[in-house]
Motif scaffolding. Sequence first.
Motif, PDB file in Angstrom:
ATOM      1  N   VAL A 113      17.612  79.526  21.992  1.00  0.00           N
ATOM      2  CA  VAL A 113      16.301  80.158  21.855  1.00  0.00           C
ATOM      3  C   VAL A 113      15.814  80.002  20.420  1.00  0.00           C
ATOM      4  N   PHE A 114      14.565  79.536  20.290  1.00  0.00           N
ATOM      5  CA  PHE A 114      13.935  79.400  18.977  1.00  0.00           C
ATOM      6  C   PHE A 114      12.834  80.439  18.823  1.00  0.00           C
ATOM      7  N   HIS A 115      12.668  80.938  17.591  1.00  0.00           N
ATOM      8  CA  HIS A 115      11.528  81.791  17.259  1.00  0.00           C
ATOM      9  C   HIS A 115      10.632  81.056  16.271  1.00  0.00           C
ATOM     10  N   ASP A 116       9.367  81.440  16.246  1.00  0.00           N
ATOM     11  CA  ASP A 116       8.371  80.872  15.338  1.00  0.00           C
ATOM     12  C   ASP A 116       8.159  79.382  15.571  1.00  0.00           C
ATOM     13  N   VAL A 117       8.030  79.012  16.838  1.00  0.00           N
ATOM     14  CA  VAL A 117       7.692  77.641  17.213  1.00  0.00           C
ATOM     15  C   VAL A 117       6.172  77.553  17.337  1.00  0.00           C
ATOM     16  N   TYR A 118       5.551  76.788  16.434  1.00  0.00           N
ATOM     17  CA  TYR A 118       4.089  76.674  16.401  1.00  0.00           C
ATOM     18  C   TYR A 118       3.683  75.208  16.482  1.00  0.00           C
ATOM     19  N   PRO A 119       3.245  74.745  17.648  1.00  0.00           N
ATOM     20  CA  PRO A 119       2.795  73.354  17.751  1.00  0.00           C
ATOM     21  C   PRO A 119       1.617  73.035  16.843  1.00  0.00           C
ATOM     22  N   ASP A 120       0.747  74.021  16.593  1.00  0.00           N
ATOM     23  CA  ASP A 120      -0.411  73.824  15.731  1.00  0.00           C
ATOM     24  C   ASP A 120      -0.058  74.247  14.304  1.00  0.00           C
TER      25      ASP A 120
ATOM     26  N   GLU B  70       6.091  91.875  22.365  1.00  0.00           N
ATOM     27  CA  GLU B  70       6.040  91.013  23.549  1.00  0.00           C
ATOM     28  C   GLU B  70       7.072  89.892  23.440  1.00  0.00           C
ATOM     29  N   GLU B  71       7.222  89.327  22.259  1.00  0.00           N
ATOM     30  CA  GLU B  71       8.220  88.279  22.070  1.00  0.00           C
ATOM     31  C   GLU B  71       9.630  88.874  22.085  1.00  0.00           C
ATOM     32  N   GLY B  72       9.782  90.078  21.556  1.00  0.00           N
ATOM     33  CA  GLY B  72      11.069  90.752  21.632  1.00  0.00           C
ATOM     34  C   GLY B  72      11.487  91.017  23.061  1.00  0.00           C
ATOM     35  N   THR B  73      10.513  91.358  23.904  1.00  0.00           N
ATOM     36  CA  THR B  73      10.808  91.587  25.316  1.00  0.00           C
ATOM     37  C   THR B  73      11.259  90.296  25.993  1.00  0.00           C
ATOM     38  N   ALA B  74      10.623  89.169  25.632  1.00  0.00           N
ATOM     39  CA  ALA B  74      11.053  87.871  26.166  1.00  0.00           C
ATOM     40  C   ALA B  74      12.472  87.550  25.712  1.00  0.00           C
TER      41      ALA B  74
ATOM     42  N   VAL C  32      12.509  70.987  15.083  1.00  0.00           N
ATOM     43  CA  VAL C  32      13.892  71.068  15.547  1.00  0.00           C
ATOM     44  C   VAL C  32      13.938  71.415  17.033  1.00  0.00           C
ATOM     45  N   TYR C  33      13.009  72.229  17.484  1.00  0.00           N
ATOM     46  CA  TYR C  33      12.866  72.509  18.930  1.00  0.00           C
ATOM     47  C   TYR C  33      12.618  71.211  19.701  1.00  0.00           C
ATOM     48  N   LEU C  34      11.728  70.358  19.181  1.00  0.00           N
ATOM     49  CA  LEU C  34      11.479  69.067  19.837  1.00  0.00           C
ATOM     50  C   LEU C  34      12.726  68.195  19.827  1.00  0.00           C
TER      51      LEU C  34
ATOM     52  N   SER D 175      11.358  78.669  29.569  1.00  0.00           N
ATOM     53  CA  SER D 175      10.290  79.651  29.412  1.00  0.00           C
ATOM     54  C   SER D 175       9.753  79.613  27.997  1.00  0.00           C
ATOM     55  N   ALA D 176       8.511  80.091  27.860  1.00  0.00           N
ATOM     56  CA  ALA D 176       7.856  80.173  26.562  1.00  0.00           C
ATOM     57  C   ALA D 176       6.922  81.370  26.568  1.00  0.00           C
ATOM     58  N   LEU D 177       6.958  82.153  25.505  1.00  0.00           N
ATOM     59  CA  LEU D 177       6.028  83.263  25.339  1.00  0.00           C
ATOM     60  C   LEU D 177       5.747  83.412  23.852  1.00  0.00           C
ATOM     61  N   GLY D 178       4.478  83.310  23.480  1.00  0.00           N
ATOM     62  CA  GLY D 178       4.132  83.353  22.074  1.00  0.00           C
ATOM     63  C   GLY D 178       4.842  82.241  21.336  1.00  0.00           C
ATOM     64  N   SER D 179       5.593  82.584  20.302  1.00  0.00           N
ATOM     65  CA  SER D 179       6.325  81.569  19.540  1.00  0.00           C
ATOM     66  C   SER D 179       7.789  81.473  19.940  1.00  0.00           C
ATOM     67  N   VAL D 180       8.176  82.144  21.024  1.00  0.00           N
ATOM     68  CA  VAL D 180       9.557  82.097  21.518  1.00  0.00           C
ATOM     69  C   VAL D 180       9.703  80.991  22.560  1.00  0.00           C
ATOM     70  N   ARG D 181      10.717  80.147  22.392  1.00  0.00           N
ATOM     71  CA  ARG D 181      11.004  79.096  23.364  1.00  0.00           C
ATOM     72  C   ARG D 181      12.452  79.243  23.820  1.00  0.00           C
ATOM     73  N   VAL D 182      12.647  79.296  25.136  1.00  0.00           N
ATOM     74  CA  VAL D 182      13.988  79.429  25.714  1.00  0.00           C
ATOM     75  C   VAL D 182      14.355  78.105  26.368  1.00  0.00           C
ATOM     76  N   LEU D 183      15.421  77.487  25.858  1.00  0.00           N
ATOM     77  CA  LEU D 183      15.916  76.230  26.396  1.00  0.00           C
ATOM     78  C   LEU D 183      17.278  76.482  27.028  1.00  0.00           C
ATOM     79  N   GLU D 184      17.521  75.837  28.165  1.00  0.00           N
ATOM     80  CA  GLU D 184      18.813  75.975  28.837  1.00  0.00           C
ATOM     81  C   GLU D 184      19.624  74.697  28.649  1.00  0.00           C
TER      82      GLU D 184
END
Length: 209
Positions: free
Chosen positions: A162-169, A19-23, A180-182, A194-203
């Motif tokens: 795009v970041f992977h493994d972004v976990y706020p908790d 699912e994250e790969g699809t994102a 680093v995402y923050l 956009s965000a899905l699972g641990s994937v974050r897309v920043l423009e």
Amino acid sequence: MSSDLVYAAKHAKGFMPHEEGTALFEAACRYGKLGPICEIGTYCGKSAIYLGAAARHAGSVVITVDHHRGSEEIQPGWAHHDPTLVDPRFGKMDSLPTFRNTIAAAGLEDEVIAIVGSSERVAGLWRAPLGMLFIDGGHSEEPVTRDYEGWAPHVVEGGALVFHDVYPDPADGGQAPYRVYLRALESGAFTEVSALGSVRVLERVGPGI
């Protein structure tokens, strides 16, 4: 993605949920039209299949950077260690042969170009603008910070970081990618789209990195 590439991605060695790969694929289809796609952290090529499929769709190319000696979390004694990736001649991790087999089997050798070397050293030589940057290398504070500082300035305005493994908790995973995402958001140079699972897309919306 075509069914054969979905199959290849699902069965490749690695840690990217489908699912994250699809994102990741969808983001790369969009932003790959603006320039090359750069991946930091190749490992065995699982995520590179998603990116390569998108590059084919967008008429782009993927540059994937890794020293292939393994990040800290896959070394002996760590939870994600895979002893089949240890080169017995040198007693070191070597994911490059598996990566090459993965990309060849997927038929993506024209779309995916590997650079073997440390992210920091390659970033110091890099000059080309990027349509999309995907940071998924070492997950402790120092390597994530180096990847961001070395590569994010090359993302074009309107392109994506795009970041992977972004976990706020903290209970869900390590915090370095999240911090680093923050930092990227707080810079004012990027906004989250956009965000899905641990994937974050920043423009990228402006200067300020």
